[in-house]
Design an enzyme around this catalytic site. Structure first.
Site, mmCIF file in Angstrom:
data_model
loop_
_atom_site.group_PDB
_atom_site.id
_atom_site.type_symbol
_atom_site.label_atom_id
_atom_site.label_comp_id
_atom_site.label_asym_id
_atom_site.label_seq_id
_atom_site.Cartn_x
_atom_site.Cartn_y
_atom_site.Cartn_z
ATOM 1 N N GLU A 77 0.830 -1.216 0.000
ATOM 2 C CA GLU A 77 0.000 0.000 0.000
ATOM 3 C C GLU A 77 0.864 1.265 0.000
ATOM 4 O O GLU A 77 0.348 2.357 0.218
ATOM 5 C CB GLU A 77 -0.887 0.038 1.268
ATOM 6 C CG GLU A 77 -1.771 -1.171 1.486
ATOM 7 C CD GLU A 77 -3.171 -1.011 0.905
ATOM 8 O OE1 GLU A 77 -3.340 -0.165 0.009
ATOM 9 O OE2 GLU A 77 -4.052 -1.752 1.352
ATOM 10 N N HIS B 63 -2.944 2.526 8.441
ATOM 11 C CA HIS B 63 -4.058 1.759 7.881
ATOM 12 C C HIS B 63 -4.206 0.501 8.727
ATOM 13 O O HIS B 63 -3.226 -0.236 8.933
ATOM 14 C CB HIS B 63 -3.796 1.385 6.420
ATOM 15 C CG HIS B 63 -4.698 0.282 5.955
ATOM 16 N ND1 HIS B 63 -6.069 0.357 6.057
ATOM 17 C CD2 HIS B 63 -4.440 -0.946 5.444
ATOM 18 C CE1 HIS B 63 -6.604 -0.765 5.624
ATOM 19 N NE2 HIS B 63 -5.629 -1.585 5.249
ATOM 20 N N HIS C 268 -7.434 -2.478 10.592
ATOM 21 C CA HIS C 268 -8.741 -3.110 10.430
ATOM 22 C C HIS C 268 -9.488 -3.149 11.775
ATOM 23 O O HIS C 268 -9.703 -4.233 12.320
ATOM 24 C CB HIS C 268 -8.570 -4.539 9.896
ATOM 25 C CG HIS C 268 -7.762 -4.644 8.631
ATOM 26 N ND1 HIS C 268 -7.081 -5.783 8.254
ATOM 27 C CD2 HIS C 268 -7.521 -3.730 7.637
ATOM 28 C CE1 HIS C 268 -6.467 -5.575 7.087
ATOM 29 N NE2 HIS C 268 -6.707 -4.333 6.713
ATOM 30 N N HIS D 73 -13.515 -2.991 4.895
ATOM 31 C CA HIS D 73 -12.098 -3.310 4.904
ATOM 32 C C HIS D 73 -11.365 -2.666 6.093
ATOM 33 O O HIS D 73 -10.753 -3.362 6.892
ATOM 34 C CB HIS D 73 -11.480 -2.882 3.563
ATOM 35 C CG HIS D 73 -9.997 -3.010 3.496
ATOM 36 N ND1 HIS D 73 -9.260 -2.727 2.390
ATOM 37 C CD2 HIS D 73 -9.077 -3.379 4.428
ATOM 38 C CE1 HIS D 73 -7.979 -2.924 2.609
ATOM 39 N NE2 HIS D 73 -7.852 -3.321 3.847
HETATM 40 O O1 2HA Z 1 -2.315 -6.680 4.015
HETATM 41 O O2 2HA Z 1 -4.208 -4.499 5.023
HETATM 42 O O3 2HA Z 1 -4.981 -3.417 2.782
HETATM 43 C C1 2HA Z 1 -2.260 -5.333 4.085
HETATM 44 C C2 2HA Z 1 -3.607 -4.766 4.034
HETATM 45 C C3 2HA Z 1 -4.194 -4.518 2.717
HETATM 46 ZN ZN ZN Z 2 -6.064 -3.555 4.880
#
Ligand code: 2HA
Ligand code: ZN
Length: 291
Positions: free
Chosen positions: A119, A143, A145, A214
């Site tokens: 990313e 970033h 989750h 996501h």
């Molecule tokens: O594996 O989170 O967005 C990395 C991620 C993809």
């Molecule tokens: Zn991700």
């Protein structure tokens, strides 16, 4: 937080925060990534450019001229946040952006032959925009989750104003900490130019993006503040999800109270919350007074 020692002070500061993200349940397996634009002078002193040394250059898919000469501490592709402390020299690397922003060079780290996250191009696009919009205040992008936040993209309309207002009306801190709101990007494949292009539009206005179904993509000034931002959003999301699971709110923080909060916190907010103005205008037109 863990007391971790490392010869590179930036790694010493970032690794415990990355480890904590895993402990929070935000970064399973190799999920998520983080990139930190380091202070150029300090990083330059630490890793001087050696005139004759030939360091391989890797072409970036999208040139970022405004980031030329910047140093980034970035998690590696396929690396686990869970290993941040135990295997810091594998998990992290430092790269320098060179050749007018068209390429990068590895400076340190990725000891097992790795490279920056898949990313990375999206992160660089985010950094370029947020560096300009925030007048150089924001330097780090996380970033991850966070589950409660992701669940909301299954339960609520995929709409930036609706999501932002719902979180603002759940916890008073929210409108103060993220008056720029959350910009919703529709479900798209991670790591593609499509998701990067869709995120660009949101990042012009806000430092927080929801990649629907996501995760979150958030920009702030340093490891502590970006963690705190996601922590606040995840807590409000968790409350909102429980409220929805219990059949919906009977009442919530009123627009009037939100307005009072906004008026009292001008000195600490990053911007004006324009979704609030929109919501107030709508309420005025419809004559509906919601509590
Ligand atoms: O594996 O989170 O967005 C990395 C991620 C993809
Ligand atoms: Zn991700």
């Amino acid at each position: 937080m863990i007391n971790f020692k490392h010869p590179i002070p930036f790694v010493e500061k970032l690794a415990p925060v990355v480890q904590l993200c895993w402990e929070m349940g935000w970064n399973e397996i190799n999920g998520g990534n983080i990139s930190w634009r380091l202070p150029s002078e300090e990083a330059g002193d630490m890793f001087p450019i050696r005139g004759k040394a030939i360091v391989e250059k890797v072409l970036l898919p999208q040139p970022q001229p405004t980031l030329n000469g910047c140093y980034f501490l970035v998690t590696g592709s396929g690396q686990y946040f869970r290993h941040a402390i135990e295997r810091a020299n594998d998990v992290f690397g430092i790269v320098r952006i060179v050749d007018e922003g068209t390429s990068y060079q590895k400076i340190w780290g990725y000891e097992n032959g790795g490279c920056p996250t898949s990313e990375f191009a999206t992160h660089l696009t985010g950094h370029a925009i947020r560096k300009r919009v925030s007048k150089d205040r924001e330097k780090i992008i996380l970033h991850c989750h966070p589950p409660e936040f992701i669940i909301l993209s299954f339960l609520m309309p995929l709409d930036s104003a609706e999501l932002s207002l719902a979180l603002w009306r759940t916890m008073p801190e929210c409108i103060v900490f993220f008056p720029d709101g959350i910009r919703v990007v529709l479900p798209l494949l991670p790591g593609t130019t499509k998701i990067a292009d869709a995120s660009v539009i949101g990042l012009e206005k806000s430092r927080i993006i929801s990649w629907s179904h996501h995760g979150i993509f958030a920009s702030e000034s340093n490891p502590d503040t970006v963690f705190a931002l996601v922590e606040t959003i995840e807590k409000a999301s968790s409350m909102q999800r429980k409220i929805l699971s219990a059949g919906g709110a009977k009442q919530s923080i009123s627009l009037e109270l939100l307005r009072e909060l906004v008026d009292a916190t001008g000195h600490i907010r990053v911007c004006e919350p324009f979704f609030l103005t929109e919501a107030e205008a709508k309420e005025k037109i419809s004559g509906v007074v919601r509590s």
